[in-house]
Scaffold this motif. Structure first.
Motif, short mmCIF file in Angstrom:
data_model
loop_
_atom_site.label_atom_id
_atom_site.label_comp_id
_atom_site.label_asym_id
_atom_site.label_seq_id
_atom_site.Cartn_x
_atom_site.Cartn_y
_atom_site.Cartn_z
N CYS A 194 10.97 -3.17 -1.49
CA CYS A 194 11.20 -1.86 -2.11
C CYS A 194 11.55 -0.79 -1.09
N HIS A 195 10.76 -0.69 -0.01
CA HIS A 195 10.98 0.37 0.97
C HIS A 195 10.91 -0.13 2.40
N GLY A 196 10.85 -1.44 2.59
CA GLY A 196 10.98 -2.02 3.93
C GLY A 196 9.72 -2.07 4.77
N SER A 197 8.56 -2.19 4.18
CA SER A 197 7.34 -2.34 4.98
C SER A 197 7.22 -3.79 5.45
N HIS A 198 6.88 -3.94 6.73
CA HIS A 198 6.70 -5.26 7.34
C HIS A 198 5.24 -5.45 7.70
N ILE A 213 -0.14 -3.80 8.44
CA ILE A 213 1.11 -3.05 8.46
C ILE A 213 1.57 -2.90 9.90
N ARG A 214 2.85 -3.22 10.13
CA ARG A 214 3.41 -3.11 11.47
C ARG A 214 4.62 -2.19 11.53
N LYS A 215 5.36 -2.10 10.40
CA LYS A 215 6.58 -1.29 10.40
C LYS A 215 6.87 -0.88 8.96
N GLY A 216 7.36 0.34 8.78
CA GLY A 216 7.71 0.79 7.45
C GLY A 216 6.78 1.89 6.96
N PRO A 217 7.00 2.33 5.72
CA PRO A 217 6.25 3.50 5.22
C PRO A 217 4.84 3.22 4.71
N THR A 233 0.81 -1.22 0.00
CA THR A 233 0.00 0.00 0.00
C THR A 233 0.85 1.27 0.00
N HIS A 234 2.17 1.13 -0.01
CA HIS A 234 3.04 2.31 -0.05
C HIS A 234 3.16 2.80 -1.49
N ARG A 271 9.81 -13.13 5.19
CA ARG A 271 8.47 -12.76 5.66
C ARG A 271 8.49 -11.55 6.58
N GLY A 272 9.63 -10.95 6.79
CA GLY A 272 9.70 -9.76 7.63
C GLY A 272 9.74 -10.08 9.11
N GLU A 273 9.82 -9.04 9.91
CA GLU A 273 9.97 -9.19 11.36
C GLU A 273 8.75 -9.79 12.04
#
Length: 190
Positions: free
Chosen positions: A154-158, A165-169, A129-130, A144-146
């Motif tokens: 691409c921009h580090g969304s977790h 969404i838990r972390k990232g832009p 969704t970023h 699978r992220g943190e």
């Protein structure tokens, strides 16, 4: 007889036995012709705005979920975009339920993101969704992220196991499309 002719008006002379004038017939005929002409022009204009057959064919997607084991996910295509269908394990469901929804950027519970009676089946669009990248985590061996859900490289969304969404832009959770279970093993998306 001379008195009758002298008192006759042009309107009364133009009327026929039914009480209609020739001018009324011409008006009705002209309006009818204009209506038919207008319809002949508008119908092709309106029909060309309808979706084509290939677009209608992609408006829904049917997915067989019988082969998805707990902890596995599949990728499908819905309206030319990736679609993730994941069967959650009891541990992933517990991890998603343990999170206070009020503490999330886009507060939703797992129950709000799944269908009643199918809490273990999560269906989301595979588009971050970023900026619209495709997150990792749906295929075997992908990062699978943190939080054990999805990770956008691409921009580090977790995202967590409920694709929240838990972390990232990213500003919001992965989108849950309209879908329904047509049977216990089949999902109709769209």
């Amino acid at each position: 007889m001379a008195d009758t002719a002298a008192t006759a008006t042009p309107d009364s002379v133009a009327q026929n036995e039914d009480g209609y004038r020739r001018r009324d017939f011409i008006n009705i005929a002209a309006v009818s012709a204009a209506g038919v002409g207008g319809a002949a022009v508008l119908l092709p204009l309106i029909s060309q705005m309808a979706p084509s057959k290939d677009v209608l064919a992609e408006s829904t997607t049917e997915i067989d979920v019988s082969a998805i084991e707990p902890g596995q996910a599949i990728k499908a295509v819905f309206r030319k975009q990736p679609l993730f269908v994941r069967r959650l394990t009891p541990q992933e469901i517990a991890a998603a339920d343990a999170v206070d929804a009020g503490s999330l950027r886009d507060p939703q519970t797992l129950a709000e993101r799944t269908k009643e009676g199918h809490l273990d089946m999560l269906v989301t669009m595979g588009v971050c969704t970023h900026l619209g990248c495709v997150p990792l985590g749906a295929a075997e061996g992908e990062v699978r992220g943190e939080f054990g859900g999805y990770f956008c490289p691409c921009h580090g969304s977790h995202y967590d196991t409920a694709a929240r969404i838990r972390k990232g832009p990213a500003p919001s959770n992965l989108l849950v499309p309209d879908y329904e279970f047509t049977s216990d093993t089949t999902i109709l998306v769209g």
